[in-house]
Design an enzyme around this catalytic site. Structure first.
Site, PDB file in Angstrom:
ATOM      1  N   SER A  38      81.048 109.409  65.216  1.00  0.00           N
ATOM      2  CA  SER A  38      81.998 110.040  64.303  1.00  0.00           C
ATOM      3  C   SER A  38      81.359 110.236  62.935  1.00  0.00           C
ATOM      4  CB  SER A  38      83.246 109.168  64.156  1.00  0.00           C
ATOM      5  OG  SER A  38      84.006 109.629  63.050  1.00  0.00           O
TER       6      SER A  38
ATOM      7  N   HIS B 139      81.494 113.715  66.927  1.00  0.00           N
ATOM      8  CA  HIS B 139      82.949 113.591  66.783  1.00  0.00           C
ATOM      9  C   HIS B 139      83.338 113.936  65.347  1.00  0.00           C
ATOM     10  CE1 HIS B 139      86.847 111.669  67.943  1.00  0.00           C
ATOM     11  NE2 HIS B 139      86.878 111.234  66.706  1.00  0.00           N
TER      12      HIS B 139
ATOM     13  N   ASP C 195      86.477 114.259  62.766  1.00  0.00           N
ATOM     14  CA  ASP C 195      87.867 113.867  62.534  1.00  0.00           C
ATOM     15  C   ASP C 195      88.514 114.775  61.501  1.00  0.00           C
ATOM     16  OD1 ASP C 195      88.200 111.401  64.157  1.00  0.00           O
ATOM     17  OD2 ASP C 195      86.501 110.723  62.945  1.00  0.00           O
TER      18      ASP C 195
ATOM     19  N   MET D  51      91.765 115.430  59.445  1.00  0.00           N
ATOM     20  CA  MET D  51      92.994 114.747  59.017  1.00  0.00           C
ATOM     21  C   MET D  51      93.658 115.564  57.929  1.00  0.00           C
ATOM     22  SD  MET D  51      91.649 110.837  58.722  1.00  0.00           S
ATOM     23  CE  MET D  51      90.439 110.144  59.852  1.00  0.00           C
TER      24      MET D  51
ATOM     25  N   HIS E 118      88.627 115.930  66.749  1.00  0.00           N
ATOM     26  CA  HIS E 118      89.799 115.058  66.893  1.00  0.00           C
ATOM     27  C   HIS E 118      90.780 115.426  65.787  1.00  0.00           C
ATOM     28  CE1 HIS E 118      91.431 110.623  66.589  1.00  0.00           C
ATOM     29  NE2 HIS E 118      92.348 111.482  67.015  1.00  0.00           N
TER      30      HIS E 118
ATOM     31  N   MET F 114      93.902 115.012  63.765  1.00  0.00           N
ATOM     32  CA  MET F 114      94.991 114.109  63.372  1.00  0.00           C
ATOM     33  C   MET F 114      95.833 114.886  62.375  1.00  0.00           C
ATOM     34  SD  MET F 114      92.613 110.744  63.179  1.00  0.00           S
ATOM     35  CE  MET F 114      91.165 111.775  63.194  1.00  0.00           C
TER      36      MET F 114
ATOM     37  N   MET G 105      93.557 105.704  71.435  1.00  0.00           N
ATOM     38  CA  MET G 105      93.129 105.172  70.128  1.00  0.00           C
ATOM     39  C   MET G 105      93.105 103.642  70.180  1.00  0.00           C
ATOM     40  SD  MET G 105      92.377 107.685  68.125  1.00  0.00           S
ATOM     41  CE  MET G 105      92.087 106.668  66.670  1.00  0.00           C
TER      42      MET G 105
ATOM     43  N   GLY H 132      93.277 107.247  61.124  1.00  0.00           N
ATOM     44  CA  GLY H 132      93.311 107.522  59.689  1.00  0.00           C
ATOM     45  C   GLY H 132      92.061 107.106  58.942  1.00  0.00           C
ATOM     46  N   PHE H 133      91.448 106.015  59.369  1.00  0.00           N
ATOM     47  CA  PHE H 133      90.303 105.501  58.614  1.00  0.00           C
ATOM     48  C   PHE H 133      89.244 104.927  59.543  1.00  0.00           C
ATOM     49  CE2 PHE H 133      94.075 105.295  55.999  1.00  0.00           C
ATOM     50  CZ  PHE H 133      93.652 105.935  54.832  1.00  0.00           C
ATOM     51  N   GLY H 134      87.985 105.029  59.112  1.00  0.00           N
ATOM     52  CA  GLY H 134      86.905 104.372  59.830  1.00  0.00           C
ATOM     53  C   GLY H 134      86.818 102.907  59.417  1.00  0.00           C
ATOM     54  N   GLY H 135      86.051 102.163  60.171  1.00  0.00           N
ATOM     55  CA  GLY H 135      85.744 100.791  59.800  1.00  0.00           C
ATOM     56  C   GLY H 135      86.850  99.777  60.019  1.00  0.00           C
TER      57      GLY H 135
ATOM     58  N   ASP I  45      88.474 105.350  70.671  1.00  0.00           N
ATOM     59  CA  ASP I  45      88.097 105.689  69.295  1.00  0.00           C
ATOM     60  C   ASP I  45      88.703 104.658  68.359  1.00  0.00           C
ATOM     61  OD1 ASP I  45      87.502 106.898  66.873  1.00  0.00           O
ATOM     62  OD2 ASP I  45      88.780 108.652  67.195  1.00  0.00           O
ATOM     63  N   GLY I  46      87.814 103.975  67.629  1.00  0.00           N
ATOM     64  CA  GLY I  46      88.273 103.006  66.632  1.00  0.00           C
ATOM     65  C   GLY I  46      87.727 101.619  66.908  1.00  0.00           C
ATOM     66  N   GLY I  47      86.882 101.131  66.006  1.00  0.00           N
ATOM     67  CA  GLY I  47      86.373  99.768  66.132  1.00  0.00           C
ATOM     68  C   GLY I  47      85.359  99.577  67.245  1.00  0.00           C
TER      69      GLY I  47
ATOM     70  N   GLY J 197      81.930 105.363  64.648  1.00  0.00           N
ATOM     71  CA  GLY J 197      81.609 105.864  63.317  1.00  0.00           C
ATOM     72  C   GLY J 197      80.750 104.882  62.550  1.00  0.00           C
TER      73      GLY J 197
HETATM   74  C1  DX5 Z   1      89.866 107.039  62.895  1.00  0.00           C
HETATM   75  C2  DX5 Z   1      88.994 108.100  63.479  1.00  0.00           C
HETATM   76  C3  DX5 Z   1      87.727 107.578  64.047  1.00  0.00           C
HETATM   77  C4  DX5 Z   1      86.841 106.840  63.073  1.00  0.00           C
HETATM   78  C5  DX5 Z   1      86.302 105.665  63.821  1.00  0.00           C
HETATM   79  O1  DX5 Z   1      91.156 107.504  62.756  1.00  0.00           O
HETATM   80  O2  DX5 Z   1      89.656 108.795  64.514  1.00  0.00           O
HETATM   81  O3  DX5 Z   1      87.006 108.582  64.743  1.00  0.00           O
HETATM   82  O4  DX5 Z   1      85.762 107.579  62.575  1.00  0.00           O
HETATM   83  O5  DX5 Z   1      85.589 104.876  62.951  1.00  0.00           O
HETATM   84  P1  DX5 Z   1      85.012 103.462  63.392  1.00  0.00           P
HETATM   85  O6  DX5 Z   1      84.116 103.683  64.581  1.00  0.00           O
HETATM   86  O7  DX5 Z   1      84.276 102.998  62.180  1.00  0.00           O
HETATM   87  O8  DX5 Z   1      86.183 102.578  63.727  1.00  0.00           O
HETATM   88 ZN    ZN Z   2      88.422 110.141  65.764  1.00  0.00          ZN
END
Ligand code: DX5
Ligand code: ZN
Length: 219
Positions: free
Chosen positions: A8, A31, A33, A35, A64, A66, A135, A140-143, A173-175, A195
């Protein structure tokens, strides 16, 4: 198809996206995102940027969305050349019509579910899509930390795909990181978005290969 990794770019350097994409040329997808600041409390980028990313990406683009009103906006991303366009079940007014429209425009169609959205109401729609995105964080957010509570849904999604005899990919997707990817693979995911685990690593290409190897060994 086996294990696929979709880094991502949300965690990449937004001032240098072309070179950031080049760092993950060994991945299966890029990927992206999108938003809108309404469906999720964050705002990233939109169609004009994705149109250029599609042109410069060394790998197919996995969008993706959102966003609210995907019925209105998603087809434009397929027309721009994104090879996968995923929209959320929670905001789509007519998911079957939209998935058909995306496929007609030449893209794969993905259906995404937030952590609290069950997979069961969508099982009959599986023949209409190419990928189900489960999901593993609130979008909404990475990390953010991986939500293990979503793993039973990954398992049920994989089982529904298998029972229907379909070739629908199950994306998470996520974590996703070296610490969590094996659990997701074991539960039945086959496409992994990462990501921070990729772009936060000193060597993004090596991080992709490490994730791929761990997932492949756990499937
Ligand atoms: C979050 C995004 C993800 C995000 C994942 O809403 O859809 O694609 O980039 O980030 P990580 O891999 O850091 O959790
Ligand atoms: Zn995503």
């Amino acid at each position: 198809m086996g294990v696929q990794i979709s880094p991502s770019i949300l965690s990449a350097d937004f001032a240098n996206l072309e070179s950031e994409l080049a760092r993950v040329a060994g991945a299966d997808w890029a990927h992206v995102d999108v938003m809108d600041g309404h469906f999720v409390p964050n705002l990233t980028l939109g169609l004009p940027v994705v149109e250029r990313l599609v042109q410069v990406s060394p790998v197919p683009v996995d969008v993706h969305l959102m966003i609210e009103e995907p019925d209105r906006w998603a087809p434009g991303y397929a027309e721009a050349g994104a090879q996968n366009v995923t929209f959320h079940a929670e905001s789509a007014a007519a998911p079957v019509r939209l998935a058909r429209e995306l496929r007609r425009a030449g893209a794969r169609a993905g259906l995404a579910l937030k952590p609290a959205t069950p997979v069961e109401p969508f099982v009959d729609l599986l023949p209409e899509v190419d990928m189900l995105l489960v999901m593993t964080v609130e979008p909404g957010f990475g990390g953010q930390p991986f939500l293990d509570v979503c793993l039973p849904k990954v398992r049920r999604a994989r089982e529904a795909v298998r029972a229907a005899g379909l070739d629908v990919w199950v994306q998470v997707d996520g974590g996703i990181s070296p610490a969590t990817i094996e659990r997701a693979a074991e539960a039945g995911a086959d496409v992994f978005v990462a990501g921070s685990a990729v772009y936060g690593a000193p060597d993004a290409a090596a991080a992709v290969e490490e994730l791929r190897a761990l997932a492949a060994a756990a499937c």
